[in-house]
Design an enzyme around this catalytic site. Structure first.
Site, PDB file in Angstrom:
ATOM      1  CD  GLU A 170      -2.890  -1.185   2.376  1.00 13.55           C
ATOM      2  OE1 GLU A 170      -2.660  -0.430   3.341  1.00 13.55           O
ATOM      3  OE2 GLU A 170      -3.869  -1.946   2.327  1.00 13.55           O
ATOM      4  CD  GLU A 354      -3.870  -5.697   3.866  1.00 13.41           C
ATOM      5  OE1 GLU A 354      -4.677  -4.835   4.269  1.00 13.41           O
ATOM      6  OE2 GLU A 354      -2.641  -5.581   3.962  1.00 13.41           O
TER       7      GLU A 354
HETATM    8  O1  IFM Z   1      -4.443  -3.089   9.144  1.00 12.57           O
HETATM    9  C1  IFM Z   1      -4.338  -2.554   7.866  1.00 12.57           C
HETATM   10  C2  IFM Z   1      -3.160  -3.153   7.122  1.00 12.57           C
HETATM   11  O2  IFM Z   1      -1.971  -2.989   7.811  1.00 12.57           O
HETATM   12  C3  IFM Z   1      -3.018  -2.504   5.774  1.00 12.57           C
HETATM   13  N1  IFM Z   1      -4.245  -2.513   5.049  1.00 12.57           N
HETATM   14  C4  IFM Z   1      -5.437  -2.080   5.723  1.00 12.57           C
HETATM   15  C5  IFM Z   1      -5.573  -2.797   7.052  1.00 12.57           C
HETATM   16  C6  IFM Z   1      -6.858  -2.310   7.768  1.00 12.57           C
HETATM   17  O3  IFM Z   1      -6.790  -0.933   7.975  1.00 12.57           O
END
Ligand code: IFM
Length: 444
Positions: A170, A354
């Site tokens: 990210e 994710e």
């Molecule tokens: O916890 C985070 C993760 O570290 C990165 N992506 C989003 C998740 C939720 O906010």
């Protein structure tokens, strides 16, 4: 809802489709005494930055409890586990390897492989060593070289234990939240800072990919990007135009350089002083071929025309229904985003690296009955099936997160886990969602 139900024709039922779960180093490891300080330690030590004034010193005590955690991961029946390497745990201040830190990851990776769980390793999930931030962090172009140097050392040290490497998790969050909005570490602000940090991170990604190609050509090598699809608040032309700008600014800014070798058109609308400094050859480095693209998806946002001079758009509050962190639950945006991304770019295979929800979990009589999280997963896994039926090549899906953990500026108050963590005892208690996810995987 008590179970996740996929349609009979869902491509997610294919036996080769990978189901996994994910965490990151700073969010679970603890054991801060045995690594260098990182920017999140400093941010946590700054008053008012973390909602519950907590930190990552103990977190889920994963460094001490990794064997129990590997058994927990295996008990879910997942095919893969996504983790990140802590740069400040494996590299010393003089740039040499910290062999104790490396030994921890070797044990962990061996433990996963012994259970037949494929390790998906992210090399940077936000924990920049503080001494590098002291030299300017991601505002300093040399940090990209330091990242490549770290990659060149850690990858051979981990040997053949890794299935997949992602350079970054990210870049939007590190660059925009960390250096432009200032709500994440290191808490710097300003448009120029955000855009310059993004440029150096994307450059570091390209340099890291060169090292991966050289040292680990047989792993699946790529990057993980997060996307928040943008929708116009109304059908007014001004709102649609503003939404397009938001989409360029928060989403395409981080993928277009990797795919097309340039920034989106909105670059031309930035004041010259706010534009990133780009050197000749940078985009060629960023365009290193990817074996996969990791997509992180949680929610969407809506936009209307800007209300102030100098702004490109107005971001509206999240609509209902929302998760406990206040993000709208809107699974259809996952389908629509994947289909539109696939039309826009010549993409490599995708992994959803994710997806998940923070919910207001209650531990009651030894159980967490998180029906709302089960419904979230059901909605999003079916939305993913739909994107695949519409032609998007998706190879796997990772639930965020394996267990409750340090949710950055929210501290420990927001729980994303399939497994509940009782922080007082460090007991891990699988929630109903863990059972539903596990049943989906084992009965597909
Ligand atoms: O916890 C985070 C993760 O570290 C990165 N992506 C989003 C998740 C939720 O906010």
């Amino acid at each position: 809802m008590t179970s996740i139900a996929l349609a009979n024709n869902s491509p997610l039922r294919h036996p080769d489709f990978i189901f996994g779960t994910a965490t990151s180093s700073f969010q679970i490891e603890g054991d801060a005494a045995n690594r260098l300080p990182c920017i999140w330690d400093t941010f946590c030590n700054t008053a008012g930055k973390i909602a519950d004034a907590s930190n990552g010193l103990v977190a889920c005590e994963h460094v001490q409890r990794w064997q129990e955690d590997v058994a927990l991961i295996a008990s879910l029946g997942v095919d893969a586990y996504r983790l990140s390497i802590s740069w400040p745990r494996v590299i010393k201040q003089d740039g040499s390897l910290n062999t104790d830190g490396v030994a921890f990851y070797i044990k962990l990776l061996d433990g996963l492989n012994a259970k037949g769980i494929k390790p998906f390793v992210t090399l940077y999930h936000w924990d920049l060593p503080q001494h590098i931030e002291d030299q300017g962090g991601w505002l300093n172009r040399n940090t990209a070289n330091l990242f490549a140097d770290y990659v060149s050392k850690i990858v051979p040290a981990l040997g053949k234990r890794v299935h997949s490497y992602a350079t970054f998790n990210e870049p939007f969050c590190s660059a925009y939240l960390g250096y432009e909005a200032g709500v994440h570490a290191p808490g710097k602000t300003g448009r120029k800072n955000g855009r310059q940090a993004a440029h150096h991170i994307l450059l570091a990604h390209g340099l890291g990919m060169q090292q991966l190609q050289r040292l680990s050509p047989s792993t699946l090598n790529g990057i993980v990007l997060n996307f928040t699809p943008c929708y116009p608040a109304t059908s007014r032309a001004e709102d649609i135009a503003a939404t397009d700008k938001a989409n360029q600014y928060i989403n395409h800014w981080y993928i277009k350089p990797l795919m097309d070798g340039c920034y989106p058109d909105i670059l031309q609308e930035l004041a010259v002083d706010d534009r990133p400094e780009v050197r000749e050859g940078d985009f060629e480095i960023m365009q290193a071929p990817l074996d996969f693209l990791g997509v992180n998806f949680y929610t969407r946002l809506t936009y209307s025309a800007p209300s102030k001079a100098g702004e490109f758009y107005t971001e509206l509050p999240h609509l209902a229904p929302q998760t406990d962190i206040g993000w709208e639950i809107y699974p259809q945006a996952l389908t629509e985003w994947l289909v539109s991304l696939n039309q826009c770019y010549d993409l490599p295979p995708i992994y959803i690296t994710e997806n998940g929800a923070a919910m207001a979990d209650k531990l009651d009589d030894g159980e967490v009955l998180d029906y709302d999280r089960v419904a979230y997963y059901d909605g999003h896994l079916n939305a993913l099936s739909e994107a695949m039926l519409q032609g998007v090549d998706v190879k796997g899906y990772f639930a965020w997160s394996l267990m409750d953990n340090f949710e950055w500026a929210e501290g420990y108050q927001k729980r994303f886990g399939l497994v509940y963590v009782d922080y007082a005892t460090q007991q891990r208690i699988p929630k109903l969602s863990a059972k539903a996810y596990s049943a989906l995987i084992t009965q597909r």
